[in-house]
Design an enzyme around this catalytic site. Structure first.
Site, PDB file in Angstrom:
ATOM      1  N   GLU D  65     -23.769 -18.233  -7.031  1.00  0.00           N
ATOM      2  CA  GLU D  65     -24.599 -16.831  -6.918  1.00  0.00           C
ATOM      3  C   GLU D  65     -24.454 -15.380  -6.716  1.00  0.00           C
ATOM      4  OE1 GLU D  65     -23.442 -19.081  -4.797  1.00  0.00           O
ATOM      5  OE2 GLU D  65     -23.579 -18.769  -2.659  1.00  0.00           O
ATOM      6  N   ASN D  66     -23.223 -15.669  -7.026  1.00  0.00           N
ATOM      7  CA  ASN D  66     -22.314 -14.076  -7.370  1.00  0.00           C
ATOM      8  C   ASN D  66     -22.547 -13.915  -8.862  1.00  0.00           C
ATOM      9  OD1 ASN D  66     -20.362 -16.761  -7.895  1.00  0.00           O
ATOM     10  ND2 ASN D  66     -18.879 -14.315  -7.599  1.00  0.00           N
TER      11      ASN D  66
END
Lengths: 230, 230, 230, 230
Positions: D65-66
């Site tokens: 998700e980064n």
């Protein structure tokens, strides 16, 4: 005397013109009023002319809502690339430092207030800065808005460029727009062949007149006007 | 997993009657000409089409409309000098029209792909296009509530795809491509070139492969001179 | 117009007491270490800080918190094994905390830059973080209303800037950089390299220069082994 | 006999294991249940182990998700790049066909339902698929949510991996979550050391048991269970 200085003098002369301005003369005044370093979107039609009078020293970056910052001039001959067009669907060229992005990012840029200025044409503008430029209000007209509403509400400042009078001699600066609105209280300045108007909190100020005196202007416009403080 | 179709016909084969189909492009830039032709050939009807315009001339989307395949169109600017097929169908009451300001159109498409249920936008507030929409003042500014536009299929055009479905575009042909691919259940993309995984720099991928279902390579895509379309 | 600062001290000089400051980075990736150090040195206090975390160890944001300069923090994950300075201030009631799910944090920052007044998100619905927030069912799914997070300043890190302010990033160090630069009135970016206009391919620009106010080049940026931070 | 076939037989044997599974054995079963070609996010902790049992033939693409799709394994030695980490802040490597994007785009991808599957740890899951995994509910705990709520609600399917019992021997599969929720009705499957559970509209189904029979399982879980139809 530098080319730049000559240009500044020519613009200064236009500001006190004793005859109405043509489209190119008016475009020169708009261009001169855009601060150096600005990010600007020029609407289709008359506003497009402004680009011709921005010099590289002004470092003005043009935005086109179909996904580009740093749009250059119209493409000529072999420069034409079907994948590189402006919002008016005219082929253009790149400038050094330009960038591309998709449609949602492009309108986020506009809506988020990142453009310093946008210049639009108009059917009507009223004393509160309401703008009508997308729909004549005729019941049988097919509605088509494009990016007009986004442009009107998005930029930090919205300038209108238009002839002051309709073909029938009616003022397009009106007490209250009768045509369907494009945006509410969004216009801050109106550039016309006969005068430049500033829309302020407490009314409409006449900044410059071209070949018409204040009283005559007041008579044809109808909306209460104030001369600019000297 | 990415489907690499052998032909445009194969790529559009699953588009069913009554589907909502997004079609990319702004002017000729990014227009998936060959995919639209395949959709015409395919014969699906009762379609809802999402595009910036409502067709030009006698080909592509205009032809799809002329053939009566389009039940409804969602666009920002239907009325153009050469949108005669749309105009005729509209005046005959044979096509439904939803006009959306271009930035709201882009943001609504983006919202569909991004799982946003609705958003407050300043664009359109106080205009006829806000009628019937929820309005709200937030932090001193006026907004209207807009909802996502989802699609069953999207037809878009990119420049290069890799075999993971990652896409890069060319110049202003990017426009609606990335957001439409993300908003459609099945996204179908025509490209000029398909390369192996690892041949696109991961830093420059514009549309990650997760948004791409089918790609089809077009050896010599149609290239219209943008000036012919004005 | 882009300001190229000579030093980090110069870059952060205008950050005033009480300002809202966004700080980029996720873990060590994209953390603007030298800009944060300059902010500590600068001395501004009463800050509201927006970051994914609430500081680690004894340096950077943790040090800023330890020094009592942070009045409020908006983040997704404050509690970590080495967030002792935040923990102490929080338990002493000396720092205000707003915890936001990471995706809502990112979308709220994006909304600020994109001129969106609010948006309905499914994330957080039915949880304690939805308390006091408007909920709505749209198309059978439950959402809560979230509002934009704006900032006076953003401190972020990119890889290369050109002199138009266009930025490219490196790998997962991109994270919050692009959206924070767009959400801040004044965006300050540290980069490893500044190149001339035209030296970045316009297709690969991630943050267009319109979002960038100040860049400062750091010759040898701090590079922590990410494993030391766990 | 191919390596792949051997692996499949080993997993088949695990599904009928007569002893409880350890974390790695359970991770093998989860990996085998993920359809080929899926896009998957593996939460921090036990779910991370699943990556070790995905083979290249499965063509599973990992999301972090980064800001990355196509995340590879943990980086070793010289491969460590501070700008390339996963959501657990562990250095990782690229895979061919990977791509980078910013935080808002990354969570839009998740929230928009583009990930096929996400695997998370849990404190509690209840019969309606409500998930509690971010906060024990202790009044003095500092709240920290990170991306947990986004992951839980975003993916098409959310799988939970956990030991069935707490250290005190209480079932973590409960009638109704008593801890603060992460997401509502979001979990579809629960993988535990003692059994795999399917959360269905009309109740909880036991798909497989490991070293425990149905009646014993029913007794320790409490929540009404149904055996899977054979």
């Amino acid at each position: 005397m530098s080319e730049q200085t000559t240009h500044q003098q020519a613009v200064a002369a236009l500001r006190t013109s004793e005859t109405p301005l043509n489209h190119d003369e008016l475009a020169k005044i708009v261009a001169a009023d855009i601060p150096a370093g600005s990010y600007v979107n020029l609407g289709i039609g008359q506003p497009t002319l402004v680009a011709n009078y921005l010099s590289p020293e002004d470092d003005v970056t043009l935005h086109t809502e179909n996904g580009m910052l740093g749009m250059g001039r119209e493409a000529q001959g072999d420069e034409v690339d079907p994948d590189l067009i402006n919002a008016g669907k005219i082929p253009v060229v790149e400038t050094p430092g330009c960038s591309y992005f998709h449609h949602a990012d492009s309108f986020a840029m506009m809506r988020g207030g990142h453009l310093d200025c946008c210049v639009l044409g108009a059917f009507q503008v009223d004393r509160k800065g309401n703008l009508a430029n997308w729909h004549t209000g005729k019941p049988d007209a097919i509605p088509a808005v494009g990016g007009a509403m986004d442009l009107a509400t998005g930029a930090k400042q919205t300038f209108v460029m238009m002839t002051l009078l309709t073909k029938n001699g009616q003022s397009k600066l009106v007490e209250e727009c009768t045509m369907p609105l494009t945006g509410v209280a969004c216009v801050s300045r109106i550039y016309t062949d006969k005068a430049v108007f500033l829309i302020e909190e407490d009314g409409v100020v006449v900044r410059e007149t071209f070949g018409i005196d204040f009283d005559e202007l007041q008579e044809i416009v109808g909306v209460p006007l104030r001369p600019a403080a000297r | 997993m990415l489907n690499i179709a052998d032909s445009c016909a194969q790529a559009v084969a699953e588009i069913h009657d009554g589907a909502t189909v997004m079609i990319g492009g702004f002017g000729v830039a990014g227009q998936p000409v060959e995919l639209i032709d395949a959709l015409i050939e395919h014969g699906a009807t009762g379609l809802t089409v999402v595009n910036n315009n409502a067709g030009n001339g006698d080909v592509g989307l205009a032809r799809l409309i002329q053939l009566g395949r389009v039940r409804k169109i969602i666009c920002s600017f239907p009325r153009q000098s050469d949108s005669w097929h749309f105009d005729a169908k509209y005046r005959a009451g044979e096509i439904e029209l939803e006009v959306v300001p271009q930035g709201n159109l882009a943001e609504r498409i983006r919202a569909a792909g991004a799982g946003i249920g609705g958003f407050f936008t300043p664009t359109g507030y106080g205009t006829p296009l806000a009628e019937g929409k929820e309005a709200r003042e937030i932090d001193g500014r006026h907004y209207i509530l807009e909802h996502p536009i989802k699609a069953d299929f999207s037809l878009t055009k990119a420049h290069i795809a890799d075999k993971a479905g990652n896409l890069v575009y060319r110049k202003t042909a990017r426009n609606f491509g990335p957001i439409m691919a993300a908003a459609a259940t099945t996204s179908i993309v025509q490209v000029a070139e398909v390369v192996e995984r690892g041949q696109l720099d991961p830093e420059v991928v514009v549309t990650p492969g997760i948004y791409v279902d089918t790609v089809v390579r077009i050896d010599a895509p149609a290239q219209t001179d943008p000036r012919e379309e004005l």
